[in-house]
Design a protein around this motif. Structure first.
Motif, PDB file in Angstrom:
ATOM      1  N   GLY A  78       2.652  10.223  -8.847  1.00 45.48           N
ATOM      2  CA  GLY A  78       2.805   9.382 -10.032  1.00 45.48           C
ATOM      3  C   GLY A  78       2.738   7.905  -9.715  1.00 45.48           C
ATOM      4  N   ALA A  79       3.386   7.508  -8.629  1.00 48.45           N
ATOM      5  CA  ALA A  79       3.376   6.093  -8.248  1.00 48.45           C
ATOM      6  C   ALA A  79       1.972   5.614  -7.919  1.00 48.45           C
ATOM      7  N   LEU A  80       1.154   6.476  -7.307  1.00 49.13           N
ATOM      8  CA  LEU A  80      -0.210   6.079  -6.939  1.00 49.13           C
ATOM      9  C   LEU A  80      -1.091   5.828  -8.159  1.00 49.13           C
ATOM     10  N   TYR A  81      -0.783   6.488  -9.268  1.00 50.70           N
ATOM     11  CA  TYR A  81      -1.521   6.230 -10.503  1.00 50.70           C
ATOM     12  C   TYR A  81      -0.956   5.033 -11.265  1.00 50.70           C
ATOM     13  N   GLU A 100     -11.257  -2.008   1.967  1.00 51.24           N
ATOM     14  CA  GLU A 100     -10.704  -3.319   1.618  1.00 51.24           C
ATOM     15  C   GLU A 100     -10.822  -3.582   0.117  1.00 51.24           C
ATOM     16  N   GLN A 101     -11.455  -2.673  -0.598  1.00 51.64           N
ATOM     17  CA  GLN A 101     -11.679  -2.832  -2.033  1.00 51.64           C
ATOM     18  C   GLN A 101     -10.752  -1.958  -2.870  1.00 51.64           C
ATOM     19  N   LEU A 102      -9.695  -1.414  -2.274  1.00 51.02           N
ATOM     20  CA  LEU A 102      -8.878  -0.422  -2.973  1.00 51.02           C
ATOM     21  C   LEU A 102      -8.257  -0.990  -4.246  1.00 51.02           C
ATOM     22  N   ASP A 103      -7.773  -2.228  -4.188  1.00 45.54           N
ATOM     23  CA  ASP A 103      -7.193  -2.821  -5.390  1.00 45.54           C
ATOM     24  C   ASP A 103      -8.249  -3.015  -6.464  1.00 45.54           C
ATOM     25  N   ARG A 104      -9.462  -3.424  -6.055  1.00 43.20           N
ATOM     26  CA  ARG A 104     -10.551  -3.588  -7.028  1.00 43.20           C
ATOM     27  C   ARG A 104     -10.927  -2.242  -7.639  1.00 43.20           C
ATOM     28  N   SER A 133      -0.549  -0.643  -8.844  1.00 45.65           N
ATOM     29  CA  SER A 133      -1.686  -1.167  -8.093  1.00 45.65           C
ATOM     30  C   SER A 133      -1.395  -1.055  -6.596  1.00 45.65           C
ATOM     31  N   PRO A 134      -2.424  -0.830  -5.778  1.00 43.20           N
ATOM     32  CA  PRO A 134      -2.217  -0.703  -4.330  1.00 43.20           C
ATOM     33  C   PRO A 134      -1.575  -1.925  -3.678  1.00 43.20           C
ATOM     34  N   LEU A 141       4.412   0.577  -3.661  1.00 49.62           N
ATOM     35  CA  LEU A 141       3.517   1.567  -3.064  1.00 49.62           C
ATOM     36  C   LEU A 141       3.493   1.529  -1.538  1.00 49.62           C
ATOM     37  N   GLU A 142       4.052   0.514  -0.941  1.00 50.99           N
ATOM     38  CA  GLU A 142       3.940   0.369   0.513  1.00 50.99           C
ATOM     39  C   GLU A 142       4.387   1.611   1.280  1.00 50.99           C
ATOM     40  N   PRO A 143       5.597   2.169   1.002  1.00 52.80           N
ATOM     41  CA  PRO A 143       6.006   3.363   1.770  1.00 52.80           C
ATOM     42  C   PRO A 143       5.168   4.597   1.450  1.00 52.80           C
ATOM     43  N   ILE A 144       4.629   4.676   0.237  1.00 57.06           N
ATOM     44  CA  ILE A 144       3.816   5.833  -0.140  1.00 57.06           C
ATOM     45  C   ILE A 144       2.447   5.765   0.535  1.00 57.06           C
ATOM     46  N   LEU A 145       1.845   4.592   0.537  1.00 62.74           N
ATOM     47  CA  LEU A 145       0.572   4.435   1.241  1.00 62.74           C
ATOM     48  C   LEU A 145       0.758   4.670   2.738  1.00 62.74           C
ATOM     49  N   ALA A 146       1.912   4.243   3.268  1.00 59.59           N
ATOM     50  CA  ALA A 146       2.205   4.485   4.688  1.00 59.59           C
ATOM     51  C   ALA A 146       2.285   5.981   4.977  1.00 59.59           C
TER      52      ALA A 146
END
Length: 201
Positions: free
Chosen positions: A17-20, A64-68, A23-24, A29-34
């Motif tokens: 849910g947090a990933l949707y 490097e475009q994940l946020d975009r 924004s990255p 999101l830092e611990p989830i992306l980790a």
């Protein structure tokens, strides 16, 4: 209701849910992306994860475009390939704030379920729906099955199909496929009967 299954809905619902929803670049999101950057994260998933999903997520996370990519798929300004709101699929006019959202709000009001959002999003956003599933699994498990059958599974399969077929982001393709597999697992765990609805998108 099986406690271990509820714990898994809580954990996987919060992660996905947090990933949707965020924004990255947001700190939430830092611990989830980790977690997903770990080379063996799939071994910690409760169900076997297809190698294609693992490849998409790992490859996508180095972009490097994940946020975009997130902006293009969830914000705009261009037309969204897969709009992340339930009423777009369930309302004959394919609009936000449709009748299905009003029914969701009535469900939440009737059962005194309140939650605060950090963004001005309709409550039927896929990220919020997954986070709410996690909340119910933890705190109101008696409401989880009806919530899933009437408010989540009625449209999420179609949304995730569209998201998995987009060409903008390999990461979000992997996320869509992982979410599809996980929601099917939830459905098996609780033997959820989905109320069939006509979809307008």
């Amino acid at each position: 209701m099986n406690i271990q299954h509820c714990k898994w809905v809580s954990l996987s619902g919060r992660l996905l849910g947090a990933l949707y929803y965020y924004s990255p670049t947001e700190s939430q999101l830092e611990p989830i992306l980790a977690f997903f950057r770990q080379p063996d994260w799939q071994t910690q998933w409760e169900d076997e994860v297809d190698s294609d999903i693992v490849h998409c997520i790992q490859k996508g996370l180095v972009s490097e475009q994940l946020d975009r990519e997130y902006q293009a798929l969830f914000i705009g300004p261009n037309t969204l390939w897969a709009p992340p709101w339930g009423s777009v699929y369930l309302d004959p006019e394919s609009v936000l704030f449709g009748d299905s959202l009003l029914k969701l709000r009535e469900f939440l009001r009737q059962h005194h379920v309140e939650f605060v959002t950090t963004q001005n999003e309709p409550e039927d956003h896929i990220g919020l729906m997954l986070l709410l599933s996690a909340y119910l699994a933890e705190n109101r498990p008696e409401l989880l099955l009806i919530f899933l059958s009437e408010h989540v599974f009625t449209w999420s399969t179609r949304y995730l199909q569209l998201l998995a077929n987009q060409q903008t982001s390999v990461f979000y393709r992997g996320l869509a496929l992982l979410t599809q597999a996980t929601l099917k697992q939830w459905q098996r765990y609780f033997n959820v009967e989905v109320n069939a609805r006509h979809l307008y998108r």
